[in-house]
Design an enzyme around this catalytic site. Structure first.
Site, PDB file in Angstrom:
ATOM      1  CD  GLU A  34      -2.903  -1.052  -0.047  1.00  0.00           C
ATOM      2  OE1 GLU A  34      -2.932  -0.039  -0.753  1.00  0.00           O
ATOM      3  OE2 GLU A  34      -3.576  -2.074  -0.313  1.00  0.00           O
ATOM      4  CE1 TYR A 116      -7.125   1.793   0.278  1.00  0.00           C
ATOM      5  CE2 TYR A 116      -4.776   2.316   0.289  1.00  0.00           C
ATOM      6  CZ  TYR A 116      -5.838   1.545  -0.156  1.00  0.00           C
ATOM      7  OH  TYR A 116      -5.600   0.521  -1.016  1.00  0.00           O
ATOM      8  CG  ASP A 134      -8.266   3.215  -3.289  1.00  0.00           C
ATOM      9  OD1 ASP A 134      -9.474   3.081  -3.587  1.00  0.00           O
ATOM     10  OD2 ASP A 134      -7.364   2.557  -3.855  1.00  0.00           O
TER      11      ASP A 134
END
Ligand code: SF4
Length: 344
Positions: A34, A116, A134
């Site tokens: 991520e 997120y 997102d």
């Protein structure tokens, strides 16, 4: 709007990309992926991800990694602050005996982890029924509901997140979150027309019905970037070593290496030689290099470049790097890519 999860999950299980962090979704893997995928496409980030994991396979390795090595492993991805924050987080986790916080609040307390990323780790790695919203997910929901809300506004994002959660099956939270992201990345794409004929939610989609998908989502106009003139100097001595400077530990490209640089000024060749003299570096010859531009989120560097032959060896008070060392030891940011290629 009926529950979208069954159709979405069925599509995801058939069409998801096989990615290494999906094959083994440990918190370290999901977190790293991520961080790397922020601002970077999956295909571009994957080689970095694999190289990074091969060198630093776990939290203790990342926590103990030397700064130069970390920068080198991150070189090419940009946004080095992400790597620095990741290491800070790794050190916090290592100090907890390698045990990750297993709540969203605990994850949010780690350096560099926002809503997120915390939601992605909590749902994908720990199976918690929490959102991971997102830009992809916001785009899908904006279109699905034909909602003109400005997704860059926090209140709109909160309202969209509540809708995302109305449809989330608690026992499949991680898959559902990933399926939405994947749909946004592969089908309900950001640039160009969405591929509605391939979409498992097409029969439910209100923007498709209204013909407004291409206009959505609505975003606030980005702030204009500041234009900053910068002079870059590749200063080389007779031993073919280049003079490097380390940037301050705070601010843009914090702590990274750079060629000689003057920010805020586009200097002429004469001015560069005069500045070098003032630094005790005599100019033997100077040639102009092509102009270059680098765009950061809030500022654009418009660079004027020179290559300078120094009359004497680079003094010991400066860092002098041979060509090979530029490849293996010192990580120079992408911002100087146009010029560092010329060194190679
Ligand atoms: Fe996006 Fe088209 Fe699917 Fe609607 S039907 S969610 S616009 S891809």
């Amino acid at each position: 709007m009926e529950n979208i999860a069954p159709a979405l999950l069925e599509w995801f299980y058939k069409n998801q990309r096989i990615l290494p962090f999906r094959t083994d979704p440990s918190p370290y893997h999901v977190w790293l992926s991520e961080i790397m995928l922020q601002q970077t496409r999956v295909s571009a980030a994957l080689p970095y991800y694999e190289r990074f994991l091969a060198a630093l396979p776990d939290i203790p390795a990342l926590a103990a990694c030397e700064e130069e090595k970390l920068h080198k492993l991150w070189e090419g991805l940009g946004y080095y602050n992400r790597a620095r924050k990741a290491q800070e987080s790794a050190r916090v986790i290592a100090a907890r005996g390698g045990v990750w916080p297993d709540t969203v609040e605990g994850l949010l307390a780690l350096p560099g982890i926002g809503d997120y990323t915390a939601g992605a780790i909590a749902s994908i790695s720990f199976g918690l029924a929490v959102p991971a919203v997102d830009g992809n997910v916001l785009r899908v929901f904006s279109r699905l509901y034909n909602d003109p809300g400005v997704i860059t506004e926090p209140a709109v994002k909160r309202a969209f997140t509540a809708r995302v959660m109305e449809h989330q099956p608690p026992e499949k939270a991680g898959d559902y979150n990933q399926a939405l992201m994947e749909l946004g990345a592969l089908v309900c794409v950001p640039n160009g027309a969405p591929l509605c004929e391939q979409c498992p939610l097409a029969s439910l989609c209100e923007a498709r019905r209204a013909g407004t998908a291409l206009e959505l989502p609505h975003k606030a106009a980005p702030k204009a970037r500041r234009i900053e003139p910068v002079t870059v100097v590749l200063a080389e001595d007779a031993e073919e070593r280049f003079l490097l400077q380390q940037r301050p530990q705070k601010g843009l490209l914090a702590g990274l290496w750079q060629p000689l640089l003057w920010e805020g000024e586009a200097l002429s060749a004469e001015e560069v030689c005069a500045r070098l003299e003032a630094l005790g570096l005599a100019c033997e010859g100077i040639e102009p290099l092509p102009a270059a531009k680098h765009i950061f989120s809030h500022v654009e560097w418009h660079m004027t470049g020179y290559r300078v032959r120094l009359r004497h060896e680079i003094p010991k008070s400066y860092i002098a790097a041979a060509k090979e060392e530029l490849k293996t030891i010192y990580a120079l940011p992408n911002a100087f890519g146009r010029y560092t290629k010329m060194i190679e």
